[in-house]
Write an enzyme that holds these catalytic residues in place. Structure first.
Site, PDB file in Angstrom:
ATOM      1  N   HIS A  50       2.535   1.918  -3.090  1.00 35.31           N
ATOM      2  CA  HIS A  50       1.640   2.835  -3.800  1.00 35.31           C
ATOM      3  C   HIS A  50       2.126   4.275  -3.735  1.00 35.31           C
ATOM      4  O   HIS A  50       1.365   5.197  -3.991  1.00 35.31           O
ATOM      5  CB  HIS A  50       0.219   2.730  -3.231  1.00 35.31           C
ATOM      6  CG  HIS A  50      -0.434   1.403  -3.495  1.00 35.31           C
ATOM      7  ND1 HIS A  50      -1.730   1.127  -3.099  1.00 35.31           N
ATOM      8  CD2 HIS A  50       0.020   0.279  -4.113  1.00 35.31           C
ATOM      9  CE1 HIS A  50      -2.034  -0.119  -3.462  1.00 35.31           C
ATOM     10  NE2 HIS A  50      -0.982  -0.652  -4.069  1.00 35.31           N
ATOM     11  N   ASP A  61       0.868  -1.181   0.000  1.00 34.40           N
ATOM     12  CA  ASP A  61       0.000   0.000   0.000  1.00 34.40           C
ATOM     13  C   ASP A  61       0.906   1.233   0.000  1.00 34.40           C
ATOM     14  O   ASP A  61       2.041   1.156  -0.452  1.00 34.40           O
ATOM     15  CB  ASP A  61      -0.957  -0.035   1.200  1.00 34.40           C
ATOM     16  CG  ASP A  61      -2.274   0.673   0.928  1.00 34.40           C
ATOM     17  OD1 ASP A  61      -2.240   1.835   0.471  1.00 34.40           O
ATOM     18  OD2 ASP A  61      -3.346   0.088   1.174  1.00 34.40           O
TER      19      ASP A  61
END
Length: 277
Positions: A96, A73
């Protein structure tokens, strides 16, 4: 389950810690003040969901430096009620990217101010420098500076997304939005996997304002790259590739033109000094 949480604390220092394969978020800093994190390593698989590397919420005066984060993430995520967040020498990948948000979900208020990232390497991440907000929210993101960042095969290197939607069903169109202003990208270089290397998808009713690009050079691995803007006001100076001519400019209020190097945001004073590190 989170691996480590600092909550409702002040004057905390964390150094030399390694966190591996957390079930959910790796490291959370919540409702705290004066937290200094250095030489922390986070390692989670690139396909592991909701495993943010360092997640900052409701906190002020946080310094992250010399951290290496690989996760599924956001490498760093900064959400509501956080201010004076300083990051120096951050390595991110996989992950991310480095994100402010998400903010404004379920018509909530989101406020993030005075964020500085100075010197980072993002490698093969799905986003680079991202600000993400839901439609229908309120509040603001302002005084943000991203500087001296190298991208290596990054998708969406520079991204403001005010239409972010992570809900199972599609998000309803709404007119209110979190206001985004006074954002600077300086010395951002490297390679992108996305045709749209620069994307400012801002609200029609609450446009992004005072977006500044200074010496941004992003090359596509497979051909042309471009910038996309919707309701985004600002300007670029120095080398800007791809050209960000889609930014429109009304005036330069809020900028200091006395510096010979060009316009400088009011966040200049928030920049990390050598004495702090």
């Amino acid at each position: 389950m989170q691996a480590l949480t600092i909550d409702s604390s002040s004057g905390v220092k964390v150094s030399g810690l390694t966190i591996q394969n957390s079930q959910q978020m790796n490291f959370i800093i919540a409702r705290s003040d004066s937290v200094r994190v250095s030489k922390v390593m986070v390692s989670s698989p690139g396909d592991s969901p909701n495993t943010d590397g360092i997640h900052i919420t409701g906190s002020t005066n946080v310094v992250l430096q010399d951290c290496k984060i690989g996760t599924g993430d956001d490498c760093v995520s900064i959400v509501n009620a956080s201010s004076n967040i300083k990051m120096k020498r951050i390595y991110c990948g996989p992950g991310h990217g480095i994100s402010i948000g998400s903010l404004g979900n379920n018509n909530s208020t989101g406020i993030v101010t005075k964020v500085v990232l100075d010197t980072a390497l993002l490698r093969e991440t799905t986003n680079g420098l991202r600000i993400k907000t839901y439609q229908g929210g309120s509040g603001y993101v302002q005084d943000v500076r991203f500087t001296n960042v190298e991208m290596q095969d990054v998708s969406n290197p520079i991204l403001i997304d005010q239409f972010y939607c992570d809900n199972p069903t599609s998000c309803q169109n709404q007119t209110s939005a979190v206001k985004i202003s006074q954002i600077m990208y300086r010395n951002i270089t490297g390679t992108t996997k996305s045709e749209k290397a620069i994307k400012f998808a801002c609200s029609d009713t609450v446009p992004c304002s005072h977006i500044v690009l200074n010496n941004v050079n992003l090359e596509g691995k497979d051909g042309q790259v471009e910038a996309y803007c919707n309701s985004a006001e600002g300007f670029g100076y120095g080398v800007i590739h791809p050209s960000a001519d889609c930014l429109y400019s009304h005036d330069d209020k809020g900028f200091d033109h006395s510096h010979t190097s060009g316009p400088v945001l009011v966040t200049e004073e928030a920049e990390i000094g050598h004495d702090e590190l």
